[in-house]
Enzyme design. Structure first.
Site, PDB file in Angstrom:
ATOM      1  N   GLY A  11       8.575 -43.635   5.126  1.00 11.20           N
ATOM      2  CA  GLY A  11       7.174 -43.330   5.381  1.00 11.20           C
ATOM      3  C   GLY A  11       6.951 -41.833   5.437  1.00 11.20           C
ATOM      4  O   GLY A  11       7.452 -41.158   6.341  1.00 11.20           O
ATOM      5  N   ASN A  93       2.654 -47.344   7.985  1.00 11.34           N
ATOM      6  CA  ASN A  93       1.350 -47.641   8.552  1.00 11.34           C
ATOM      7  C   ASN A  93       1.325 -49.028   9.196  1.00 11.34           C
ATOM      8  O   ASN A  93       1.918 -49.976   8.670  1.00 11.34           O
ATOM      9  CB  ASN A  93       0.288 -47.550   7.447  1.00 11.34           C
ATOM     10  CG  ASN A  93      -1.114 -47.472   8.007  1.00 11.34           C
ATOM     11  OD1 ASN A  93      -1.307 -47.142   9.170  1.00 11.34           O
ATOM     12  ND2 ASN A  93      -2.107 -47.767   7.184  1.00 11.34           N
ATOM     13  N   THR A 134       3.575 -46.889  15.666  1.00 14.20           N
ATOM     14  CA  THR A 134       3.033 -47.487  16.889  1.00 14.20           C
ATOM     15  C   THR A 134       2.999 -48.997  16.704  1.00 14.20           C
ATOM     16  O   THR A 134       2.329 -49.501  15.812  1.00 14.20           O
ATOM     17  CB  THR A 134       1.628 -46.953  17.186  1.00 14.20           C
ATOM     18  OG1 THR A 134       1.690 -45.530  17.299  1.00 14.20           O
ATOM     19  CG2 THR A 134       1.098 -47.535  18.478  1.00 14.20           C
ATOM     20  N   PHE A 164       3.914 -39.014  20.210  1.00 13.22           N
ATOM     21  CA  PHE A 164       2.773 -38.650  21.045  1.00 13.22           C
ATOM     22  C   PHE A 164       2.170 -37.362  20.497  1.00 13.22           C
ATOM     23  O   PHE A 164       2.075 -36.349  21.187  1.00 13.22           O
ATOM     24  CB  PHE A 164       3.203 -38.475  22.500  1.00 13.22           C
ATOM     25  CG  PHE A 164       3.705 -39.746  23.143  1.00 13.22           C
ATOM     26  CD1 PHE A 164       2.817 -40.689  23.626  1.00 13.22           C
ATOM     27  CD2 PHE A 164       5.063 -39.986  23.253  1.00 13.22           C
ATOM     28  CE1 PHE A 164       3.270 -41.861  24.223  1.00 13.22           C
ATOM     29  CE2 PHE A 164       5.526 -41.148  23.846  1.00 13.22           C
ATOM     30  CZ  PHE A 164       4.638 -42.090  24.333  1.00 13.22           C
ATOM     31  N   ALA A 166      -0.841 -35.133  18.633  1.00 13.99           N
ATOM     32  CA  ALA A 166      -2.271 -34.994  18.379  1.00 13.99           C
ATOM     33  C   ALA A 166      -2.427 -34.261  17.055  1.00 13.99           C
ATOM     34  O   ALA A 166      -1.878 -33.165  16.885  1.00 13.99           O
ATOM     35  CB  ALA A 166      -2.945 -34.214  19.504  1.00 13.99           C
ATOM     36  N   ALA A 226      -0.777 -45.264  26.586  1.00 14.63           N
ATOM     37  CA  ALA A 226      -1.142 -43.844  26.595  1.00 14.63           C
ATOM     38  C   ALA A 226      -2.403 -43.607  25.769  1.00 14.63           C
ATOM     39  O   ALA A 226      -3.338 -42.925  26.214  1.00 14.63           O
ATOM     40  CB  ALA A 226       0.012 -42.995  26.057  1.00 14.63           C
ATOM     41  N   ALA A 228      -4.639 -45.829  24.963  1.00 22.30           N
ATOM     42  CA  ALA A 228      -5.760 -46.524  25.600  1.00 22.30           C
ATOM     43  C   ALA A 228      -6.341 -45.692  26.741  1.00 22.30           C
ATOM     44  O   ALA A 228      -7.559 -45.579  26.885  1.00 22.30           O
ATOM     45  CB  ALA A 228      -5.303 -47.890  26.112  1.00 22.30           C
ATOM     46  N   CYS A 279      -5.233 -43.770  15.621  1.00 24.87           N
ATOM     47  CA  CYS A 279      -4.533 -44.397  16.740  1.00 24.87           C
ATOM     48  C   CYS A 279      -5.422 -45.083  17.770  1.00 24.87           C
ATOM     49  O   CYS A 279      -5.197 -46.250  18.102  1.00 24.87           O
ATOM     50  CB  CYS A 279      -3.667 -43.354  17.455  1.00 24.87           C
ATOM     51  SG  CYS A 279      -2.282 -42.766  16.463  1.00 24.87           S
TER      52      CYS A 279
END
Length: 481
Positions: A11, A93, A134, A164, A166, A226, A228, A279
């Site tokens: 990926g 994905n 995820t 994690f 961003a 996290a 959520a 996400c």
């Protein structure tokens, strides 16, 4: 256990590419190969000019330039890379299902399963498999089941190592993470050795105090939770923003007061037109589906409201544009500044701009779009994916511009939908002068200085504050005097 010398990542997307680039940079003794069946994507990663790699992320081109073809390689030879690797990251994905059982909520794990079956079919030595995508809790059990029933004698250890990151700060997040989470079989010696092998890789640059090891189920669920919790904060402050607009309170001032409380903290309290990205929505829907599958309907309903509020925020922002422009935008030019879901990325998944554009086109507006990083065809593709009209209709009603001033020329209104820093430095007096009057400016990211825009003459609308215009300011000033 011996040190890992060869890694394969299946990926080459927003997670796999940057993550493997940083591992290659920090662990020069490890050969890292990123594979993907999309030959165009791999070709883009191998572009001679590193500025043309498929993902825009500050700091990434410099790392790619340093490590590509040294110990980082991009290839479509999936089977060869699997065979050579001692550790395999799965970073494909996992979109929300659009069909069958769990449609609209559950994660679609078909690509994960295909990866597992391909690994099982070609692996001829023991492997450590690392879940980077995820995934729903207990997915590792599915992987284990597929991998251990091949009958070829190869042993597999399954680890969960959720990202994690961003987007826009992914490289910074990788270089200096809040924590690295690694879940595995802690009851088994080989499982503990596999965990330690991955710990040893991260220890090359991450303090050991920030490396957290858990059982695999806790790791999988921690990632969903996290996202959520972060999305919940955004929807919470957005809910208050609507109340602020009705009462005369200012959501920025409210957020600042909240953020000074050490129990709450200041992050993710910026009110906006709504969250997007790959996400938040996907993971919350997945959490809702998991809760429902266990009969936890109150839990599911609670988290579902985060999505409901986010959708409401997008709709009401677009509706406010229509109402402000005398209840009709038919035939009016509305300029959208920003299409990416946030600044410093070219990712548009679940971007608020898509929903706002679709709403306004349904109201017969003529849409102009400018984004400094998103390609024209991607914008049309995003709109087409909604299937609310034909591609020809979309291209007739929406035009993409390469110059922001041309995009704003003769516009009845401008809406800021991405918080690109460059928008703050524009010559807004020039933009105002070339617009249809009254000139409306809708700041969906609370990016601009309200008073400055009012002084220029704009009818200014921001999130979580009363509507303001230059005329109102003058009247209020006179009364105070």
């Amino acid at each position: 256990m011996k040190k890992i010398k060869s890694i394969c990542c299946i990926g080459a997307g927003y997670v796999g590419g940057p993550t493997m680039a940083v591992i290659a940079q920090k662990c020069p003794e490890i050969t890292v190969t990123v594979v993907d069946i999309n030959d165009k994507r791999i070709a883009a990663w191998n572009e001679k000019n590193v500025e043309n790699i498929p993902i825009y992320e500050p700091g990434l081109p410099e790392i790619i330039k340093e490590v590509r073809n040294r110990n980082l390689f991009f290839s479509t030879s999936v089977n060869e890379a699997i065979q050579r690797a001692e550790m395999i990251f799965i970073s494909v994905n996992t979109p929300t299902k659009t069909y069958g059982l769990g449609k609209g909520m559950a994660a679609d794990l078909k690509w994960i399963e295909l990866c597992a079956r391909q690994i099982a079919s070609v692996a001829n030595t023991d492997k450590i498999i690392v879940e980077k995508s995820t995934l729903p809790v207990r997915t590792a059990a599915t992987l284990k089941s597929i991998l251990t029933t091949t009958g070829n004698g190869v042993k597999f250890q399954i680890l969960s190592n959720p990202e994690f990151l961003a987007e826009g700060t992914a490289i910074r997040d990788l270089l200096c993470p809040d924590r690295v989470l690694i879940g595995g079989d802690q009851e088994d010696r080989e499982g503990r050795e596999a965990i330690q092998a991955l710990v040893d890789i991260y220890r090359e640059w991450v303090p050991e105090t920030r490396i957290l090891t858990t059982n695999v189920w806790s790791s999988e669920l921690s990632k969903l939770t996290a996202n959520a919790f972060l999305a919940q904060r955004v929807s919470s402050i957005n809910a208050i923003s609507e109340l602020c607009e009705k009462t005369g309170a200012n959501v920025g001032e409210v957020a600042n007061a909240l953020g000074m409380d050490s129990r709450i903290g200041s992050k993710f309290l910026n009110s906006s037109v709504g969250f997007g990205g790959s996400c938040f929505q996907k993971d919350i829907l997945n959490l809702v589906y998991i809760a429902k599958s266990y009969g936890l309907h109150e839990v599911a309903h609670y988290w579902e409201q985060v999505i409901v509020m986010n959708d409401h925020q997008k709709r009401r922002f677009a509706a406010n544009i229509t109402r402000s422009l005398y209840n009709t935008v038919a035939g009016k030019k509305i300029t959208l500044l920003g299409w990416a879901f946030k600044k410093d990325t070219n990712d548009t998944r679940e971007s608020a701009a898509i929903s706002v554009a679709d709403y306004l086109i349904n109201e017969q507006a003529d849409i102009a779009v400018y984004d400094p990083r998103v390609e024209t065809e991607k914008i049309y593709s995003d709109l087409d994916s909604l299937e609310t009209r034909t591609d020809l209709e979309n291209r007739t009603k929406l035009k993409v511009f390469s110059d922001p001033y041309e995009a704003c020329k003769d516009a009845h209104a401008i809406a800021i939908l991405t918080e690109w820093d460059e928008f703050k430095s524009y010559d807004w007096a020039r933009i105002y002068n070339c617009m249809i009057k009254p000139a409306f400016l809708f700041d969906g990211r609370n990016l601009l200085d309200t008073q400055k825009m009012l002084n220029l003459g704009f009818v200014f609308r921001s999130i979580g504050a009363e509507p303001r215009s230059a005329k109102v300011v003058k009247i209020r000033t006179a009364k105070v005097g």
